[in-house]
Design a protein around this motif. Structure first.
Motif, mmCIF file in Angstrom:
data_model
loop_
_atom_site.group_PDB
_atom_site.id
_atom_site.type_symbol
_atom_site.label_atom_id
_atom_site.label_comp_id
_atom_site.label_asym_id
_atom_site.label_seq_id
_atom_site.Cartn_x
_atom_site.Cartn_y
_atom_site.Cartn_z
ATOM 1 N N ALA A 123 0.726 -1.225 -0.041
ATOM 2 C CA ALA A 123 0.000 0.101 -0.062
ATOM 3 C C ALA A 123 0.829 1.299 0.124
ATOM 4 C CB ALA A 123 -0.929 0.013 1.127
ATOM 5 N N GLN A 124 1.952 1.317 0.917
ATOM 6 C CA GLN A 124 2.859 2.371 0.629
ATOM 7 C C GLN A 124 3.558 2.762 -0.606
ATOM 8 O OE1 GLN A 124 5.479 1.561 4.111
ATOM 9 N NE2 GLN A 124 3.980 2.634 5.586
ATOM 10 N N ALA A 125 3.726 1.497 -1.574
ATOM 11 C CA ALA A 125 4.474 1.593 -2.651
ATOM 12 C C ALA A 125 3.551 2.008 -3.839
ATOM 13 C CB ALA A 125 5.006 0.289 -2.939
ATOM 14 N N SER A 126 2.251 1.911 -3.238
ATOM 15 C CA SER A 126 1.206 2.548 -4.553
ATOM 16 C C SER A 126 0.995 3.979 -4.328
ATOM 17 C CB SER A 126 -0.227 1.607 -4.206
ATOM 18 O OG SER A 126 -1.138 2.124 -4.880
ATOM 19 N N ASP A 127 0.747 4.567 -5.481
ATOM 20 C CA ASP A 127 0.388 5.960 -5.600
ATOM 21 C C ASP A 127 -0.893 6.190 -5.420
ATOM 22 O OD1 ASP A 127 2.946 6.364 -6.385
ATOM 23 O OD2 ASP A 127 2.604 6.415 -8.594
ATOM 24 N N THR A 128 -1.837 4.986 -5.500
ATOM 25 C CA THR A 128 -3.177 5.338 -5.380
ATOM 26 C C THR A 128 -3.527 4.950 -3.886
ATOM 27 O OG1 THR A 128 -3.834 2.949 -6.031
ATOM 28 C CG2 THR A 128 -3.634 4.754 -7.492
ATOM 29 N N GLN A 129 -2.913 4.490 -3.168
ATOM 30 C CA GLN A 129 -3.397 4.400 -1.492
ATOM 31 C C GLN A 129 -2.294 5.139 -0.650
ATOM 32 O OE1 GLN A 129 -3.443 0.145 -0.548
ATOM 33 N NE2 GLN A 129 -3.989 -0.396 -2.616
#
Length: 87
Positions: free
Chosen positions: A34-40
Motif C-alpha cells: 500500500a505504501q508503494a502504491s500511488d493510489t493508496q
C-alpha cells in the motif's frame, strides 16, 4: 542490504521493518504494498467504525473469529481489543 522478497512484495524495506516489529507476513506485505502504491495512503485514518471500546464483546469476538485470532474464546473484552489491535 535489503533482501528481495519476490514480485508479491512491492517495497522490501518497509516489509522487513514491519516483520522485525512483529507484524505477520500478510500484514507486512499489505502495508508495504500500500505504501508503494500511488493510489493508496495507509497512513491516513480509514473507515468510520467506532473505536473497539464502543463495540460489544460479541462483536469483538466475531471480528477476532474473522481474523482467526487464537485463544479468542477465553478472552474478556479488554483482551479481545488488545488482540485485535496487535493483529
Amino acid at each position: 542490504m535489503t533482501k528481495d522478497h519476490g514480485p508479491s512484495i512491492k517495497d522490501d524495506e518497509p516489509y522487513e521493518a514491519l516483520r522485525e516489529d512483529g507484524a505477520s507476513k500478510q500484514k507486512a506485505a499489505a502495508i508495504a504494498n500500500a505504501q508503494a502504491s500511488d493510489t493508496q495512503n495507509p497512513s491516513k485514518k480509514g473507515g468510520q467504525q467506532p473505536p473497539y471500546e464502543e463495540w460489544t464483546k460479541d462483536a469483538l469476538y466475531e471480528r477476532a473469529q474473522e481474523l482467526d485470532i487464537d485463544g479468542r474464546s477465553d478472552m474478556d473484552k479488554d483482551a479481545l481489543i488488545k488482540a485485535l489491535r496487535n493483529n
